[in-house]
Design a protein around this motif. Structure first.
Motif, PDB file in Angstrom:
ATOM      1  N   ILE A 126      86.310  68.657-100.002  1.00 26.24           N
ATOM      2  CA  ILE A 126      85.607  69.917 -99.033  1.00 26.24           C
ATOM      3  C   ILE A 126      86.648  69.802 -97.311  1.00 26.24           C
ATOM      4  O   ILE A 126      86.529  68.847 -96.692  1.00 26.24           O
ATOM      5  CB  ILE A 126      84.040  69.004 -98.829  1.00 26.24           C
ATOM      6  N   GLU A 127      86.477  70.847 -97.039  1.00 24.91           N
ATOM      7  CA  GLU A 127      87.946  71.141 -95.696  1.00 24.91           C
ATOM      8  C   GLU A 127      88.766  70.171 -95.725  1.00 24.91           C
ATOM      9  O   GLU A 127      88.858  70.063 -96.251  1.00 24.91           O
ATOM     10  CB  GLU A 127      87.274  70.668 -94.467  1.00 24.91           C
ATOM     11  N   GLY A 128      89.530  70.399 -94.838  1.00 27.03           N
ATOM     12  CA  GLY A 128      90.715  69.909 -94.963  1.00 27.03           C
ATOM     13  C   GLY A 128      91.083  68.560 -94.222  1.00 27.03           C
ATOM     14  O   GLY A 128      91.669  67.981 -94.511  1.00 27.03           O
ATOM     15  N   ALA A 129      90.951  68.978 -92.901  1.00 27.64           N
ATOM     16  CA  ALA A 129      91.010  68.252 -91.623  1.00 27.64           C
ATOM     17  C   ALA A 129      92.853  67.169 -91.774  1.00 27.64           C
ATOM     18  O   ALA A 129      93.641  68.134 -92.954  1.00 27.64           O
ATOM     19  CB  ALA A 129      89.996  66.853 -91.887  1.00 27.64           C
ATOM     20  N   SER A 130      92.444  66.598 -90.695  1.00 22.00           N
ATOM     21  CA  SER A 130      93.843  65.455 -91.401  1.00 22.00           C
ATOM     22  C   SER A 130      94.822  64.823 -91.948  1.00 22.00           C
ATOM     23  O   SER A 130      96.086  65.412 -92.323  1.00 22.00           O
ATOM     24  CB  SER A 130      93.817  64.895 -89.425  1.00 22.00           C
ATOM     25  N   ASN A 131      94.237  64.677 -93.176  1.00 22.83           N
ATOM     26  CA  ASN A 131      94.677  63.828 -93.369  1.00 22.83           C
ATOM     27  C   ASN A 131      94.147  64.743 -95.103  1.00 22.83           C
ATOM     28  O   ASN A 131      95.352  64.115 -96.279  1.00 22.83           O
ATOM     29  CB  ASN A 131      93.523  62.532 -94.271  1.00 22.83           C
ATOM     30  N   GLY A 132      94.031  65.681 -95.413  1.00 17.62           N
ATOM     31  CA  GLY A 132      93.657  67.077 -96.463  1.00 17.62           C
ATOM     32  C   GLY A 132      95.220  66.649 -96.822  1.00 17.62           C
ATOM     33  O   GLY A 132      95.248  66.407 -98.402  1.00 17.62           O
ATOM     34  N   PRO A 133      96.129  66.710 -96.184  1.00 19.67           N
ATOM     35  CA  PRO A 133      98.035  67.014 -97.266  1.00 19.67           C
ATOM     36  C   PRO A 133      97.961  66.000 -98.329  1.00 19.67           C
ATOM     37  O   PRO A 133      98.203  65.497 -99.442  1.00 19.67           O
ATOM     38  CB  PRO A 133      98.943  67.207 -96.107  1.00 19.67           C
ATOM     39  N   GLY A 134      97.440  63.962 -97.308  1.00 20.30           N
ATOM     40  CA  GLY A 134      97.714  63.569 -97.977  1.00 20.30           C
ATOM     41  C   GLY A 134      97.257  63.055 -99.331  1.00 20.30           C
ATOM     42  O   GLY A 134      97.033  62.776-100.967  1.00 20.30           O
ATOM     43  N   TYR A 135      94.975  63.837 -98.872  1.00 22.97           N
ATOM     44  CA  TYR A 135      94.170  63.644-100.632  1.00 22.97           C
ATOM     45  C   TYR A 135      95.591  64.755-101.001  1.00 22.97           C
ATOM     46  O   TYR A 135      94.831  64.326-102.697  1.00 22.97           O
ATOM     47  CB  TYR A 135      93.447  64.264 -99.628  1.00 22.97           C
ATOM     48  N   VAL A 136      95.681  65.854-100.960  1.00 26.36           N
ATOM     49  CA  VAL A 136      96.243  67.014-101.875  1.00 26.36           C
ATOM     50  C   VAL A 136      97.211  66.433-103.048  1.00 26.36           C
ATOM     51  O   VAL A 136      97.255  66.287-103.940  1.00 26.36           O
ATOM     52  CB  VAL A 136      96.852  67.807-101.354  1.00 26.36           C
ATOM     53  N   ARG A 137      98.476  65.435-102.035  1.00 28.78           N
ATOM     54  CA  ARG A 137      99.716  65.108-102.760  1.00 28.78           C
ATOM     55  C   ARG A 137      99.170  64.131-103.331  1.00 28.78           C
ATOM     56  O   ARG A 137      99.556  63.818-104.513  1.00 28.78           O
ATOM     57  CB  ARG A 137     100.418  63.769-101.811  1.00 28.78           C
ATOM     58  N   ALA A 138      98.053  63.361-103.430  1.00 29.41           N
ATOM     59  CA  ALA A 138      97.460  61.822-104.363  1.00 29.41           C
ATOM     60  C   ALA A 138      97.088  62.020-105.473  1.00 29.41           C
ATOM     61  O   ALA A 138      96.793  61.938-106.756  1.00 29.41           O
ATOM     62  CB  ALA A 138      96.709  61.233-103.167  1.00 29.41           C
ATOM     63  N   ALA A 139      96.013  63.245-105.449  1.00 24.11           N
ATOM     64  CA  ALA A 139      95.387  63.953-105.828  1.00 24.11           C
ATOM     65  C   ALA A 139      96.582  64.884-107.417  1.00 24.11           C
ATOM     66  O   ALA A 139      95.941  64.308-108.620  1.00 24.11           O
ATOM     67  CB  ALA A 139      94.477  65.354-105.774  1.00 24.11           C
ATOM     68  N   PRO A 178      94.175  70.025-107.376  1.00 23.72           N
ATOM     69  CA  PRO A 178      93.278  69.827-105.848  1.00 23.72           C
ATOM     70  C   PRO A 178      92.750  70.943-105.377  1.00 23.72           C
ATOM     71  O   PRO A 178      93.498  71.991-106.003  1.00 23.72           O
ATOM     72  CB  PRO A 178      94.395  69.539-105.300  1.00 23.72           C
ATOM     73  N   ILE A 179      91.436  71.634-105.347  1.00 23.19           N
ATOM     74  CA  ILE A 179      91.361  72.853-105.097  1.00 23.19           C
ATOM     75  C   ILE A 179      90.265  72.404-103.667  1.00 23.19           C
ATOM     76  O   ILE A 179      89.442  71.770-103.623  1.00 23.19           O
ATOM     77  CB  ILE A 179      90.013  72.886-106.202  1.00 23.19           C
ATOM     78  N   VAL A 180      90.219  73.299-102.475  1.00 25.82           N
ATOM     79  CA  VAL A 180      89.343  73.136-101.178  1.00 25.82           C
ATOM     80  C   VAL A 180      88.456  74.045-101.498  1.00 25.82           C
ATOM     81  O   VAL A 180      89.303  75.173-101.245  1.00 25.82           O
ATOM     82  CB  VAL A 180      90.957  73.271 -99.922  1.00 25.82           C
ATOM     83  N   LEU A 181      87.749  73.300-100.655  1.00 22.60           N
ATOM     84  CA  LEU A 181      86.777  74.555-100.200  1.00 22.60           C
ATOM     85  C   LEU A 181      86.348  74.544 -98.798  1.00 22.60           C
ATOM     86  O   LEU A 181      86.166  73.522 -98.021  1.00 22.60           O
ATOM     87  CB  LEU A 181      85.380  74.166-100.835  1.00 22.60           C
ATOM     88  N   SER A 182      86.654  75.679 -98.008  1.00 23.42           N
ATOM     89  CA  SER A 182      86.837  75.638 -96.584  1.00 23.42           C
ATOM     90  C   SER A 182      86.233  77.573 -96.379  1.00 23.42           C
ATOM     91  O   SER A 182      86.280  77.979 -96.679  1.00 23.42           O
ATOM     92  CB  SER A 182      88.210  75.522 -96.474  1.00 23.42           C
ATOM     93  N   ILE A 197      84.768  65.215-105.996  1.00 20.42           N
ATOM     94  CA  ILE A 197      84.357  65.743-105.459  1.00 20.42           C
ATOM     95  C   ILE A 197      84.088  64.855-103.560  1.00 20.42           C
ATOM     96  O   ILE A 197      83.596  63.586-104.245  1.00 20.42           O
ATOM     97  CB  ILE A 197      82.958  66.310-105.159  1.00 20.42           C
ATOM     98  N   THR A 198      85.184  65.280-102.727  1.00 20.06           N
ATOM     99  CA  THR A 198      85.102  64.365-101.937  1.00 20.06           C
ATOM    100  C   THR A 198      85.606  65.309-100.562  1.00 20.06           C
ATOM    101  O   THR A 198      85.705  66.354-100.341  1.00 20.06           O
ATOM    102  CB  THR A 198      86.504  62.797-102.244  1.00 20.06           C
ATOM    103  N   THR A 199      85.753  64.299 -99.166  1.00 11.43           N
ATOM    104  CA  THR A 199      86.010  65.170 -98.529  1.00 11.43           C
ATOM    105  C   THR A 199      87.394  63.965 -97.531  1.00 11.43           C
ATOM    106  O   THR A 199      87.150  62.936 -97.308  1.00 11.43           O
ATOM    107  CB  THR A 199      84.992  65.638 -97.491  1.00 11.43           C
ATOM    108  N   ILE A 255      94.118  56.350 -99.187  1.00 15.50           N
ATOM    109  CA  ILE A 255      93.676  57.367-100.332  1.00 15.50           C
ATOM    110  C   ILE A 255      93.418  57.653-101.289  1.00 15.50           C
ATOM    111  O   ILE A 255      92.947  58.433-102.295  1.00 15.50           O
ATOM    112  CB  ILE A 255      94.711  58.864 -99.356  1.00 15.50           C
ATOM    113  N   THR A 256      94.598  56.979-102.127  1.00 11.97           N
ATOM    114  CA  THR A 256      95.329  57.046-103.458  1.00 11.97           C
ATOM    115  C   THR A 256      94.466  56.453-103.913  1.00 11.97           C
ATOM    116  O   THR A 256      93.076  56.540-105.239  1.00 11.97           O
ATOM    117  CB  THR A 256      95.838  57.285-104.044  1.00 11.97           C
TER     118      THR A 256
END
Length: 427
Positions: free
Chosen positions: A9-22, A29-33, A76-78, A298-299
Motif C-alpha cells: 500500500i503506497e510506496g514511500a521512501s522504502n518502496g524500492p527496497g520492498y519491491v526488490r526484496a519481494a 509485488p503489486i503497489v496500490l496507490s 499485504i504490507t506498507t 525489509i526482507t
C-alpha cells in the motif's frame, strides 16, 4: 514467473527496497496507490501499480478481491506509517499475518500513545493536549518553557517546533491553528516538555532490539536530522537501559509484531521515550542496519508478512553512518553535483539525490528539507566517519534565489555550497 503476490500500500521512501526484496523472495509485488505516478521507480522498473483510493478501506478490499482472483495473495504490507492501521485491517479481513490495527491507531495518535506509556510507567516528557491557543498557552505555562509543539498525528517532524519563549509559542500556535498546517482531522496540538540530551533511535523487529543509533539534528527550533551513526557510542549499562525502556514501551502499546522505530533522548533521568513509530524507519536507515549488523529488516518484515519466521541473527559488527544533504536556503536548485565522485570513495555504500535541477527548494523545517544522503560503513566508527566526511565534501550544489534581480535586472548570483563554507557565488 511467481504466482504469489505481495500487495504494497503506497510506496514511500522504502518502496524500492520492498519491491526488490519481494522479487528476491519470488513474490510478485503489486503497489496500490492513490497516485502511482508519484513513484518514479514503478515505471522505471516495470512494477505493477494500480490506482485506488488508499484511504478507503472498502475500495482496498474490493481491489484485493480482484487481485486475489488472479494471484495468490501471500501478504499485504506498507512502508508508510499513515497506512499501517489500514494494512492491519486488510490483513484481518483476508486472514493474513499483520499488525494489530487498534494498537497501531492508538500508537499513531501521539496523545493516546503518551497516555498509554505514562500509565505503564514508561519515562516520557510531561505533556498536555490543546485544541486552541488558550489551551496551548496555559499548557506551556504549566509545563514551563521551552516546550515542543507538535500535531497529535503525523510524522517526519512536520509541524514540530521548539518554542523557547512566548513569541515563538504564539507564532507556532498561529501556524498550527490558523489553517497553514494541513490537518487530516480536527486540530489537536501536543504541548510537551523539551527533553534535553543526546538523541537515539532503537530499531526493533517483533520483540527484539536489532540496533541503536545516535543522531544529530540541525539548529533549533526545528528537528531536522543531519547525521546518524550505528551503533551508537553507548556504555553497556546505557545500552541495556535503552533496550529495557524500548521493550517496555512496546508492551505498553500492544506492539511487538513487525518493525518499530523508537526515538529517545538520554536526559538527567536516563532514557526518555520521545516517540514510538509503528513501522520501519525511512530510508536509508534499513540499509544502515544491514551494513552495521547484517540484518535486512525489509526482507525479514516481508517474511513475517507472508507467514514465515524471520532471521534476526547478526552476521557481523561494523560501524555505519549516514549524512543527510540539507538545503540551506529557499530558492531554485541550479545544480547539484558530486554524486559519482562521492560514490567512488571506498567505503561509501550509497549516494542518493532526492531533487533535480530547477526544483523549487522551500525550507519547511522537517524531513522535506533533505535533498539526499550519503551512507558509509567500515569496521570502525572513526574510519566510517572519515569516509563519510570525505564523500560529503565532494558534493556541492547551488540554489538561486526566487525571482531576485540585481540593479542591472540580472538574476542574482546563486549561493554555492562548497566543502567548507557557503558563498554568494562571488569567489
Amino acid at each position: 514467473m511467481p504466482r504469489r503476490a505481495l500487495i504494497l500500500i503506497e510506496g514511500a521512501s522504502n518502496g524500492p527496497g520492498y519491491v526488490r526484496a519481494a522479487e528476491h523472495l519470488d513474490l510478485h509485488p503489486i503497489v496500490l496507490s492513490a497516485d502511482p505516478s508519484q513513484y518514479e521507480y514503478l515505471s522505471a522498473e516495470g512494477i505493477e501499480a494500480i490506482q485506488v483510493d488508499t484511504d478507503n478501506l472498502e475500495a482496498l478490499i474490493r481491489e484485493c478481491f480482484r487481485i486475489g482472483a488472479i494471484w495468490d495473495i501471500a501478504g499485504i504490507t506498507t512502508s508508510y506509517e499513515a497506512f499501517c492501521a489500514i494494512v492491519g485491517k486488510l490483513c484481518l479481513r483476508f486472514g493474513l499475518p499483520g499488525p494489530n490495527p487498534v494498537s497501531i491507531e492508538q500508537c499513531c495518535d501521539k496523545f493516546t500513545q503518551r497516555q498509554r506509556l505514562a500509565n505503564a510507567g514508561v519515562p516520557i516528557p510531561a505533556y498536555r493536549l490543546a485544541a486552541n491557543a488558550t489551551d496551548v498557552e496555559s499548557s506551556a505555562a504549566e509545563i514551563g518553557l521551552p516546550v515542543v509543539l507538535k500535531p497529535a498525528t503525523g510524522s517526519g517532524s512536520v509541524g514540530v517546533r521548539l518554542c523557547r519563549n512566548s513569541d515563538e509559542l504564539a507564532e507556532h500556535t498561529t501556524y498550527l491553528l490558523s489553517g497553514e498546517h494541513i490537518w487530516r482531522s480536527s486540530p489537536r496540538v501536543l504541548v510537551e516538555e523539551f527533553a534535553q540530551g543526546p538523541y537515539y533511535c532503537a530499531y526493533t523487529m517483533e520483540n527484539e532490539v536489532i540496533g541503536i543509533s545516535a543522531a544529530d539534528s540541525g539548529p533549533p527550533p526545528h528537528f531536522v536530522f543531519r547525521e546518524c551513526t550505528l551503533p551508537a557510542p553507548l556504555t553497556d549499562d546505557e545500552h541495556e537501559r535503552i533496550v529495557e525502556v524500548s521493550l517496555q514501551s512496546l508492551r505498553a502499546l500492544g506492539l511487538g509484531w513487525g518493525p518499530t522505530g523508537i526515538e529517545l533522548r538520554w536526559t538527567k533521568r536516563g532514557p526518555v521515550i520521545i516517540e514510538v513509530n509503528p513501522r520501519l524507519a525511512a530510508a536509508p536507515d534499513p540499509q544502515l542496519i544491514e551494513l552495521a549488523c547484517g540484518v535486512d529488516l525489509i526482507t525479514e518484515h516481508i517474511k513475517l508478512t507472508i507467514g514465515h519466521a524471520c532471521d534476526l541473527r547478526r552476521k557481523h559488527s561494523h560501524a555505519a553512518a549516514e549524512r543527510f544533504l540539507i538545503a540551506d536556503r529557499d530558492g531554485t536548485l541550479a545544480w547539484i553535483d558530486g554524486d559519482r565522485r562521492a560514490a567512488a570513495v571506498q567505503g561509501v555504500a550509497a549516494v542518493k539525490f532526492h531533487v533535480k535541477p530547477e526544483a523549487p527548494i522551500v525550507m519547511k523545517g522537517d524531513y522535506r528539507d533533505c535533498m539526499g544522503y550519503v551512507v558509509a560503513s567500515s569496521p570502525s566508527r572513526a574510519q566510517t566517519q572519515a569516509i563519510l566526511e570525505r564523500a560529503a565534501d565532494l558534493i556541492t550544489w547551488s540554489i538561486k534565489p526566487f525571482s531576485i534581480l540585481d540593479d542591472q535586472g540580472q538574476s542574482a548570483a546563486p549561493r554555492i555550497r562548497t566543502k567548507q563554507t557557503l558563498s554568494d557565488g562571488s569567489d
